[in-house]
Scaffold this motif. Structure first.
Motif, PDB file in Angstrom:
ATOM      1  N   SER A 106     -15.492   0.061 101.671  1.00 13.28           N
ATOM      2  CA  SER A 106     -15.872   0.455 100.313  1.00 13.28           C
ATOM      3  C   SER A 106     -16.660   1.759 100.365  1.00 13.28           C
ATOM      4  O   SER A 106     -17.138   2.160 101.421  1.00 13.28           O
ATOM      5  N   LEU A 107     -16.798   2.362  99.204  1.00 14.98           N
ATOM      6  CA  LEU A 107     -17.551   3.619  99.103  1.00 14.98           C
ATOM      7  C   LEU A 107     -19.024   3.302  98.928  1.00 14.98           C
ATOM      8  O   LEU A 107     -19.368   2.348  98.240  1.00 14.98           O
ATOM      9  N   ASP A 108     -19.886   4.118  99.504  1.00 17.50           N
ATOM     10  CA  ASP A 108     -21.302   3.930  99.246  1.00 17.50           C
ATOM     11  C   ASP A 108     -21.716   4.682  97.985  1.00 17.50           C
ATOM     12  O   ASP A 108     -22.404   4.136  97.140  1.00 17.50           O
ATOM     13  N   ALA A 109     -21.297   5.926  97.892  1.00 21.07           N
ATOM     14  CA  ALA A 109     -21.690   6.703  96.716  1.00 21.07           C
ATOM     15  C   ALA A 109     -20.818   7.930  96.526  1.00 21.07           C
ATOM     16  O   ALA A 109     -20.187   8.414  97.473  1.00 21.07           O
ATOM     17  N   VAL A 110     -20.823   8.402  95.299  1.00 23.37           N
ATOM     18  CA  VAL A 110     -20.166   9.662  94.964  1.00 23.37           C
ATOM     19  C   VAL A 110     -21.281  10.607  94.529  1.00 23.37           C
ATOM     20  O   VAL A 110     -21.980  10.341  93.553  1.00 23.37           O
ATOM     21  N   VAL A 111     -21.467  11.662  95.292  1.00 22.52           N
ATOM     22  CA  VAL A 111     -22.539  12.607  94.976  1.00 22.52           C
ATOM     23  C   VAL A 111     -21.937  13.767  94.197  1.00 22.52           C
ATOM     24  O   VAL A 111     -21.126  14.530  94.721  1.00 22.52           O
ATOM     25  N   GLU A 112     -22.330  13.855  92.940  1.00 31.72           N
ATOM     26  CA  GLU A 112     -21.819  14.948  92.104  1.00 31.72           C
ATOM     27  C   GLU A 112     -22.830  16.088  92.108  1.00 31.72           C
ATOM     28  O   GLU A 112     -24.009  15.893  91.820  1.00 31.72           O
ATOM     29  N   LEU A 113     -22.368  17.271  92.473  1.00 33.11           N
ATOM     30  CA  LEU A 113     -23.233  18.453  92.413  1.00 33.11           C
ATOM     31  C   LEU A 113     -22.951  19.148  91.086  1.00 33.11           C
ATOM     32  O   LEU A 113     -21.858  19.693  90.875  1.00 33.11           O
ATOM     33  N   ARG A 114     -23.925  19.083  90.200  1.00 33.08           N
ATOM     34  CA  ARG A 114     -23.695  19.665  88.871  1.00 33.08           C
ATOM     35  C   ARG A 114     -24.251  21.091  88.806  1.00 33.08           C
ATOM     36  O   ARG A 114     -25.406  21.314  89.147  1.00 33.08           O
ATOM     37  N   VAL A 115     -23.397  22.022  88.423  1.00 30.61           N
ATOM     38  CA  VAL A 115     -23.815  23.433  88.369  1.00 30.61           C
ATOM     39  C   VAL A 115     -23.347  24.107  87.074  1.00 30.61           C
ATOM     40  O   VAL A 115     -22.371  23.666  86.476  1.00 30.61           O
ATOM     41  N   ASN A 116     -24.057  25.163  86.700  1.00 34.35           N
ATOM     42  CA  ASN A 116     -23.630  25.937  85.525  1.00 34.35           C
ATOM     43  C   ASN A 116     -22.416  26.761  85.916  1.00 34.35           C
ATOM     44  O   ASN A 116     -22.440  27.448  86.937  1.00 34.35           O
ATOM     45  N   GLU A 117     -21.424  26.715  85.071  1.00 35.38           N
ATOM     46  CA  GLU A 117     -20.203  27.472  85.391  1.00 35.38           C
ATOM     47  C   GLU A 117     -20.475  28.953  85.574  1.00 35.38           C
ATOM     48  O   GLU A 117     -19.858  29.615  86.401  1.00 35.38           O
ATOM     49  N   SER A 118     -21.443  29.469  84.788  1.00 43.23           N
ATOM     50  CA  SER A 118     -21.713  30.905  84.842  1.00 43.23           C
ATOM     51  C   SER A 118     -22.181  31.338  86.235  1.00 43.23           C
ATOM     52  O   SER A 118     -21.999  32.487  86.620  1.00 43.23           O
ATOM     53  N   ALA A 119     -22.758  30.388  86.992  1.00 45.50           N
ATOM     54  CA  ALA A 119     -23.274  30.750  88.316  1.00 45.50           C
ATOM     55  C   ALA A 119     -22.171  30.750  89.377  1.00 45.50           C
ATOM     56  O   ALA A 119     -22.329  31.335  90.450  1.00 45.50           O
ATOM     57  N   LEU A 120     -21.064  30.101  89.057  1.00 49.98           N
ATOM     58  CA  LEU A 120     -20.054  29.885  90.094  1.00 49.98           C
ATOM     59  C   LEU A 120     -19.371  31.164  90.574  1.00 49.98           C
ATOM     60  O   LEU A 120     -19.193  31.361  91.773  1.00 49.98           O
ATOM     61  N   LEU A 121     -19.023  32.019  89.606  1.00 50.70           N
ATOM     62  CA  LEU A 121     -18.337  33.250  89.985  1.00 50.70           C
ATOM     63  C   LEU A 121     -19.223  34.057  90.931  1.00 50.70           C
ATOM     64  O   LEU A 121     -18.773  34.531  91.979  1.00 50.70           O
TER      65      LEU A 121
END
Ligand code: ADP
Length: 289
Positions: A106-121
């Motif tokens: 089984s999976l222990d966890a799903v770690v979501e890294l949440r970021v502002n789209e504007s920073a991605l580029l």
């Protein structure tokens, strides 16, 4: 430990995955890297994936599911793994669920890294500049045009997984806008807390399960005693017919209960409690900071 890292391109999944590898001594399985290796080696999968990847679209589900399915079965994955870039669609997540189930995992966890789209580029541009400086080959899909296509496919096909895993109480959301060190520390904090909680829950439920075993054993013994006609000292002998009928009904019930071990009355409650506890804990982990 079996983890998924979820987040758009440039969120920092690769960087954090490497740190998790060191900390938990597990392997990183990056479908992007595996596919790039396949493209480089010009394997059948690589030839199929090359143009799709260069355009920023997703490679067909069955291709990546096949890759992951083979990889998870290898001995070095036994201790655990971090999936980076997989699953990327709901059908991939469903395939992963089935795959893990078939291995009894089984999976222990799903770690979501949440970021502002504007920073991605900006982040991706920085990555490209650093790679060029180091003399490394720059990814064909790390251009502003392809990046916006990759972001669009993330939003349309991958973001629904946030809901998918949150519904299954697996999601841990981390603010990916902090510094690399801060993100690492935060991931570690929530995973350590999660591990500690899961240990406690496991200990509690094994304590609760213990009496159930005895009672199933006792019921089985009682059934054996009551249904052994040749023995002179059966309890039914001394009973009135009504009482005997009742006893045999009870015996029938007990037999069924014995066939369906512990589940009937004992395991249900703790299981509910476990889910409740995990839910409470996860909510606290992600919200109550
Ligand atoms: P990103 O920086 O966008 O997270 P990756 O290195 O994970 O990049 O993936 C690069 C490319 O490889 C994707 O744009 C996609 O074409 C392909 N790819 C990687 N993983 C998957 C997957 N799970 N499903 C479909 N395509 C994938």
């Amino acid at each position: 430990m079996r983890l998924i890292l979820l987040g758009p391109p440039g969120a920092g999944k690769g960087t954090q995955a490497l740190r998790l590898v060191d900390r938990y001594h597990i392997i990183q399985l990056s479908t992007g890297e595996m596919l790039r290796a396949a493209v480089k080696a010009e394997t059948a999968i690589g030839l199929r994936a090359k143009d799709i990847m260069a355009s920023g679209a997703l490679v067909p589900d069955e291709v990546v599911v096949g890759i992951i399915s083979d990889r998870i079965a290898e001995p070095d994955a036994e201790k655990g793994f971090i999936l980076d870039g997989f699953p990327r669609t709901v059908p991939q997540a469903e395939a992963l669920d089935a795959l893990l189930k078939s291995h009894g995992l089984s999976l222990d966890a799903v770690v979501e890294l949440r970021v502002n789209e504007s920073a991605l580029l900006h982040r991706v541009e920085k990555r490209v500049a650093q790679m060029s400086e180091r003399g490394e080959t720059v990814r064909l899909d790390d251009t502003p045009e392809v990046l916006s296509k990759r972001l669009a496919s993330y939003r349309a096909q991958t973001e629904p997984l946030v809901h998918y895993y949150s519904e299954r109480r697996k999601l841990l959301t981390i603010d990916g806008m902090m510094t690399i060190e801060e993100v690492t520390a935060e991931i570690q904090r929530v995973l350590d807390a999660l591990q500690a909680t899961e240990k406690k829950i496991a200990a509690k439920s094994s304590r609760r399960r213990a009496p159930a075993k005895t009672s199933v054993k006792a019921s089985a013994k009682a059934v054996a005693r009551q249904s052994a006609p040749a023995k002179p000292k059966t309890s039914q002998k001394s009973k009135t017919p009504k009482a005997a009928e009742k006893a045999s009904k009870t015996a029938g019930r007990t037999k069924t209960a014995a066939k369906r071990p512990a589940k009937a009355k004992t395991a249900k409650k703790p299981a509910k409690q476990v889910v409740k506890n995990v839910t409470k804990r996860r909510t606290r982990l992600t919200k109550g900071r």
